[in-house]
Every structure is written in structure tokens, then in C-alpha cells.
Design an enzyme around this catalytic site. Sequence first.
Site, short mmCIF file in Angstrom:
data_model
loop_
_atom_site.label_atom_id
_atom_site.label_comp_id
_atom_site.label_asym_id
_atom_site.label_seq_id
_atom_site.Cartn_x
_atom_site.Cartn_y
_atom_site.Cartn_z
N SER A 204 46.24 32.50 48.90
CA SER A 204 46.40 33.00 50.34
C SER A 204 47.44 32.06 51.07
O SER A 204 47.15 31.03 50.77
CB SER A 204 45.36 33.61 50.98
N TYR B 165 36.73 32.15 54.32
CA TYR B 165 37.75 32.41 53.30
C TYR B 165 39.03 31.80 53.22
O TYR B 165 39.10 31.40 51.80
CB TYR B 165 38.19 33.92 54.06
N1 LIG Z 1 46.04 41.63 51.11
C1 LIG Z 1 46.50 40.61 51.90
O1 LIG Z 1 46.92 40.66 53.04
C2 LIG Z 1 46.32 39.40 51.01
C3 LIG Z 1 46.66 38.12 51.48
C4 LIG Z 1 46.26 36.97 51.26
C5 LIG Z 1 45.71 36.94 49.81
N2 LIG Z 1 45.26 38.18 49.31
C6 LIG Z 1 44.38 37.81 48.10
O2 LIG Z 1 44.97 39.12 47.08
C7 LIG Z 1 44.05 39.33 46.36
C8 LIG Z 1 43.74 40.76 46.20
O3 LIG Z 1 43.50 41.45 47.37
P1 LIG Z 1 44.09 43.02 47.84
O4 LIG Z 1 44.76 42.47 49.02
O5 LIG Z 1 44.89 43.49 46.92
O6 LIG Z 1 42.69 43.39 48.29
P2 LIG Z 1 41.96 44.84 47.73
O7 LIG Z 1 43.16 45.94 47.99
O8 LIG Z 1 40.80 44.96 48.44
O9 LIG Z 1 41.87 44.77 46.16
C9 LIG Z 1 40.85 43.84 45.98
C10 LIG Z 1 40.41 43.90 44.28
O10 LIG Z 1 39.55 43.00 44.04
C11 LIG Z 1 38.50 43.50 43.24
N3 LIG Z 1 37.06 43.17 43.66
C12 LIG Z 1 36.51 42.50 44.65
N4 LIG Z 1 35.52 42.02 44.36
C13 LIG Z 1 35.22 42.03 43.17
C14 LIG Z 1 34.42 41.45 42.36
N5 LIG Z 1 33.23 41.09 42.91
N6 LIG Z 1 34.45 41.57 41.04
C15 LIG Z 1 35.36 41.92 40.29
N7 LIG Z 1 36.44 42.55 41.13
C16 LIG Z 1 36.18 42.47 42.57
C17 LIG Z 1 38.50 45.11 43.84
O11 LIG Z 1 38.00 46.01 42.90
P3 LIG Z 1 36.27 46.60 43.04
O12 LIG Z 1 35.94 46.85 44.39
O13 LIG Z 1 36.26 47.81 42.42
O14 LIG Z 1 35.59 45.37 42.30
C18 LIG Z 1 40.02 45.23 44.00
O15 LIG Z 1 40.54 45.76 42.90
C19 LIG Z 1 42.71 38.60 46.96
O16 LIG Z 1 42.22 37.36 46.05
C20 LIG Z 1 43.02 38.49 48.37
O17 LIG Z 1 42.43 37.22 49.00
C21 LIG Z 1 45.71 39.28 49.94
#
Ligand SMILES: NC(=O)c1ccc[n+]([C@@H]2O[C@H](COP(=O)([O-])OP(=O)(O)OC[C@H]3O[C@@H](n4cnc5c(N)ncnc54)[C@H](OP(=O)(O)O)[C@@H]3O)[C@@H](O)[C@H]2O)c1
Length: 265
Positions: free
Chosen positions: A140, A153
Site C-alpha cells: 500500500s 495497518y
Molecule cells: N482498496 C484500497 O484503497 C487499497 C489501498 C492500498 C492497499 N490495498 C491493499 O489491496 C489488497 C486488496 O484489498 P482490496 O481493496 O481489494 O479489499 P477488499 O475488496 O476488501 O478485498 C479483500 C480480499 O481479501 C480477502 N481476505 C481478507 N481477509 C482474508 C483472510 N484472512 N484470508 C483470506 N482472504 C482474506 C477477502 O476475501 P474474504 O473476505 O472472502 O476472505 C477479499 O477477497 C489488500 O492487501 C489491501 O491492503 C487496498
Amino acid sequence: MNVGAGTRALVTGASRGIGRALAERLAARGATVGLLARSESELEALADVLPGDHVVLGGVDVGDRASVEGAVARFAERAGGIDLVVSNAGLTHYELVREQSVDHMEEMTRVNWLGTVYTVKSALPTLLRQGSGHVVVVSSGAGHRSFPQAAVYGATKAAQRMFGEALRHELAGTGVSLTMVYPGEIATSLHDHEKERMPSWYKGGPNAAPARSMADKIITGIEEDARSVYHPPIVRLLGAVHGLSPAAGDRMLRILRGPSAAPRR
Ligand SMILES: NC(=O)c1ccc[n+]([C@@H]2O[C@H](COP(=O)([O-])OP(=O)(O)OC[C@H]3O[C@@H](n4cnc5c(N)ncnc54)[C@H](OP(=O)(O)O)[C@@H]3O)[C@@H](O)[C@H]2O)c1
């Protein structure tokens, strides 16, 4: 590495957001995707609509080492190897340190940081044995510059960053490489559970960059063997400014995000 027909790609956190968008892009190119997350039904529904045959790895918590090891082994066996492993699963709890429960701190540490260790460590022997492959770690912008209410985080994201920076060098000459990914604000469900209490510096939400644009950047980064991918580009600028002078980073954040992003002068 080229991504296309025959690529065997394991994506954690594939049920929603960035992971799902990436799985869709990979499948559209003909890859066989290992779809890993906790929610089995969402992954089954996704596998049904994706072109090609994929491996559903549902009910897997990336923070549970044995569960990850089993899932990675199942995928390698079903697909006949692994060419690409994407450690993407993650979660947030945006809260002040003085108010945040240690349970939330431990959960982010377990899922974001140890989940990356378990995923990469489980897949790496297969990639090294093959003498080819690529690792992607989704960190991130918070791994470059942490924000109030995102202290733990940000710490988990910085841990991923340091892990990947070193591992990319360790892999020199092995045929295996690694790309770090630093998203800024992307429109996903990451903060759905805490929408009512987001800090005022937060500018994400449905109008943020779409997950599919992040997925396209990741695929380009893999194909170009990029050291890192930043999206949107302002994330790279903030990281550079903060690296040169944290005080200048504070000023930049106050201009872009208001006083709550860096209140201490
Ligand atoms: N969106 C942003 O603005 C942003 C910014 C910077 C970094 N990121 C990073 O991008 C990555 C993806 O996030 P996203 O934004 O796509 O979030 P999201 O829409 O909430 O998706 C998160 C995914 O991770 C899975 N997950 C969560 N906890 C888990 C666990 N304990 N075991 C297995 N799977 C798990 C969830 O599936 P289940 O709940 O079905 O397990 C879901 O598929 C993360 O690492 C996040 O920190 C996102």
C-alpha cells in the site's frame, strides 16, 4: 514473464476488489487461476463466470499457516505447477492506537503481514524448482507513508515492502522475480465495515480509481518485471517526498488531504 494461456496463477483475496479484478484479467488472458479467500460461495460464483477452468480455494484464511500451505499445495497439484503467486488478501481497521483493541492489531498483523509470509513461503519452492515464475506482493502507499488511524495497518504494509525489497534481490539469477504493488485509494470493499468512522483525510470511496485499472497496472508490472507498481501515480510522489523529508511529506499531505493527515507541526 508473459501472462497468457498456460499461466498458472494463484491469487489470494480473489473474491472481491483488486484480487477479483486481477483474477478476471488473468482469466481473460487464458490463465488458470487459483482463487483463494475465505468465502467459498463468492469464489464458486466467480469461477462460474470466468472463461476457462480455475481452482477454487475457498474457506482458506491466509493468516492460518497450515491452511495456506494446504491450499498452495492443492493448487500446484491441480494446475501442475505455479507460475505466478499474488499475495493480495488484506484488511484494515482504521482506529487511533489508543482506542484500537489489540485483537484488531493482531488480526491485521496476522492477515496482512504473516499472510504474505505464509503465501510466498508456501509457493516459492515450486517456483524455484521450476527455475521460473513471478511473485507479486500487494502492499500500500501506507507502506511508504503511514497516516493517523492507520498506524498498525501501515506497519503491516511496510513489513510487506521490506520483505519484498529484499526478496527481489535474493531471487537474482534464479529465474524467479518479484514485483511490489503500492495502491493508493482504490474503489473496493476494503473499508465497507468502517465507512461510518473513516478519518477526514480519507478521500477514497466509489469515486476512487477502479480496481480493474489497478489490475491492468499489475499485469503490466509483471510483464515488464517492474520492481514496483504505484497506482495512482501520486503514491510514488508522496513516497519520494516523504523519503527525502518527512516534514515536506507532512506539508504535501496537509495541502492534499487537510490538517488531519499530519496534524503535528
Ligand atoms: N482498496 C484500497 O484503497 C487499497 C489501498 C492500498 C492497499 N490495498 C491493499 O489491496 C489488497 C486488496 O484489498 P482490496 O481493496 O481489494 O479489499 P477488499 O475488496 O476488501 O478485498 C479483500 C480480499 O481479501 C480477502 N481476505 C481478507 N481477509 C482474508 C483472510 N484472512 N484470508 C483470506 N482472504 C482474506 C477477502 O476475501 P474474504 O473476505 O472472502 O476472505 C477479499 O477477497 C489488500 O492487501 C489491501 O491492503 C487496498
